[in-house]
Design an enzyme around this catalytic site. Structure first.
Site, short mmCIF file in Angstrom:
data_model
loop_
_atom_site.label_atom_id
_atom_site.label_comp_id
_atom_site.label_asym_id
_atom_site.label_seq_id
_atom_site.Cartn_x
_atom_site.Cartn_y
_atom_site.Cartn_z
NE ARG A 71 35.64 31.35 30.90
CZ ARG A 71 35.15 30.32 30.51
NH1 ARG A 71 36.06 29.45 30.43
NH2 ARG A 71 33.95 30.00 30.67
CG HIS A 75 40.39 34.10 34.29
ND1 HIS A 75 40.66 32.83 34.49
CD2 HIS A 75 38.61 34.23 34.44
CE1 HIS A 75 39.50 31.86 34.73
NE2 HIS A 75 38.35 32.87 34.79
N GLY A 79 44.20 42.20 38.90
CA GLY A 79 45.15 42.72 38.89
C GLY A 79 45.09 43.92 37.67
CB SER A 83 49.91 39.66 34.62
OG SER A 83 48.98 39.43 35.14
CG ASN A 101 44.18 31.42 33.98
OD1 ASN A 101 43.07 31.69 34.32
ND2 ASN A 101 45.32 32.12 34.52
CG HIS A 200 29.48 32.10 34.18
ND1 HIS A 200 29.47 31.61 35.53
CD2 HIS A 200 30.71 32.52 33.94
CE1 HIS A 200 31.14 31.48 35.61
NE2 HIS A 200 31.54 31.83 34.84
CG ASP A 257 19.92 36.55 27.58
OD1 ASP A 257 20.56 35.89 28.47
OD2 ASP A 257 19.18 36.04 26.91
#
Length: 330
Positions: A71, A75, A79, A83, A101, A200, A257
């Protein structure tokens, strides 16, 4: 775990050994070097093994950390410049407290540990942005998912933007139209969006992020799984529901999976932005059905989309810097 770690490390070393001679992706008109395969083979040959060992240690101690490290890269990669790792300064408010975040991103201490060792072995050579891209791949491998060679050559940003993080990262209640728009703004297709949503298949989310799903008990439709919604309501009914966590994939929560897509078809997507992939658009539903039927198609598309996402707007060449500490600029 030790045998699996050893196997994965051998496979990683083989991939490095047989990597092509650094193959820079260049804009021939401008002569600008973008990303390359295998650039650390000569200048910091221990880099990938060091990163992998720290990720393996973190995941063995906390299996949820695989999803957390993946993740972090997601996130950051609106970019791909690290950062997201910067702490607030007098000059800017960083991205850690942005809505997508806050109370969500974790694993910063793992990145710190990796960077500290790399700075001893290869000072100011491996960027924090490249570390993020590599730990994402390693987290997928250690969770049973596919492997791919990571493109490297990113440099680290000199600033961060809370506003950009708030505006660019899709929220958990996004519609298909919103998801498609945000991904397309970055050059990612509808297919990329559905494939990358498959991340996810591992990880957890707080009750507050899927509150709209809890209202589904009062809705009708072929994609509403009343038993699943009722189980979520029960889970999130306690006084501590603000911090209660639910598995994004209830069936195989720690395994990378295609079960995530199977869950969506049966109405068991945790986030609203997950479930809309089958209930909100016929195109996305068809892709979900394909991935649910064939995990190898999903793995291949996921690898390609990860490479594509990882090449979004990276700082290269003389732009940015190689941070000594991922939390602060030099």
């Amino acid at each position: 775990m030790s045998k699996y770690f050893a196997f994965c490390l051998v496979m990683l070393k083989l991939a490095m050994a047989f990597a092509n001679t650094p193959n820079s992706l260049k804009d021939e008109a401008c002569g600008e070097v973008s990303l390359s395969f295998g650039i650390y083979l000569n200048i910091c040959p221990e880099a990938e093994a060091i990163i992998f060992s720290w990720v393996a240690k973190a995941v063995s101690e906390d299996p949820r950390m695989a999803a957390s490290l993946l993740r972090l890269h997601f996130h950051d990669c609106f970019g791909c410049d690290a950062s997201v790792l910067l702490d607030d300064t007098d000059n800017f408010v960083g991205e850690k407290t942005a809505a997508p975040n806050l109370n969500s991103l974790r694993g910063f201490e793992v990145i710190d540990a990796i960077k500290s060792e790399l700075e001893v072995v290869c000072p100011q050579t491996v960027s924090c942005a490249d570390i993020l891209a590599t730990v994402a791949r390693d987290s997928v491998i250690l969770s049973g998912g596919p492997s791919w060679e990571v493109q490297t050559g990113r440099r680290d940003s000199l600033s961060a933007s809370k506003e950009a993080a708030n505006n660019n990262i899709p929220g958990p209640n996004s519609t298909v139209a919103t998801l498609v728009a945000k991904f397309e703004n970055l050059g990612l297709s509808l297919n990329d969006m559905v494939a990358l949503s498959g991340a996810h298949t591992i990880g957890k989310a707080r009750c507050s992020t899927f509150s709209t799903r809890l209202q589904g008990i009062n809705q009708n439709g072929p994609d509403i799984n009343l038993d699943f919604i009722a189980s979520l309501q029960q889970l999130c009914s306690g006084s501590d529901s603000a911090t209660t966590l639910a598995h994004l994939d209830l069936i195989t929560p720690a395994t990378f999976d295609n079960q995530y897509y199977v869950n969506l078809i049966s109405g068991e997507g945790l986030l609203q932005s997950d479930q809309v992939l089958v209930s909100g658009d016929e195109q996305t539903r068809q892709i979900v059905e394909t991935y649910a039927e064939d995990p190898f198609v999903f793995f291949e598309d996921f690898k390609n989309s990860m490479l594509k996402m990882g090449s979004i707007g990276p700082l290269t060449g003389l732009s940015g810097e190689i941070r000594r500490n991922c939390r602060t600029i030099n």
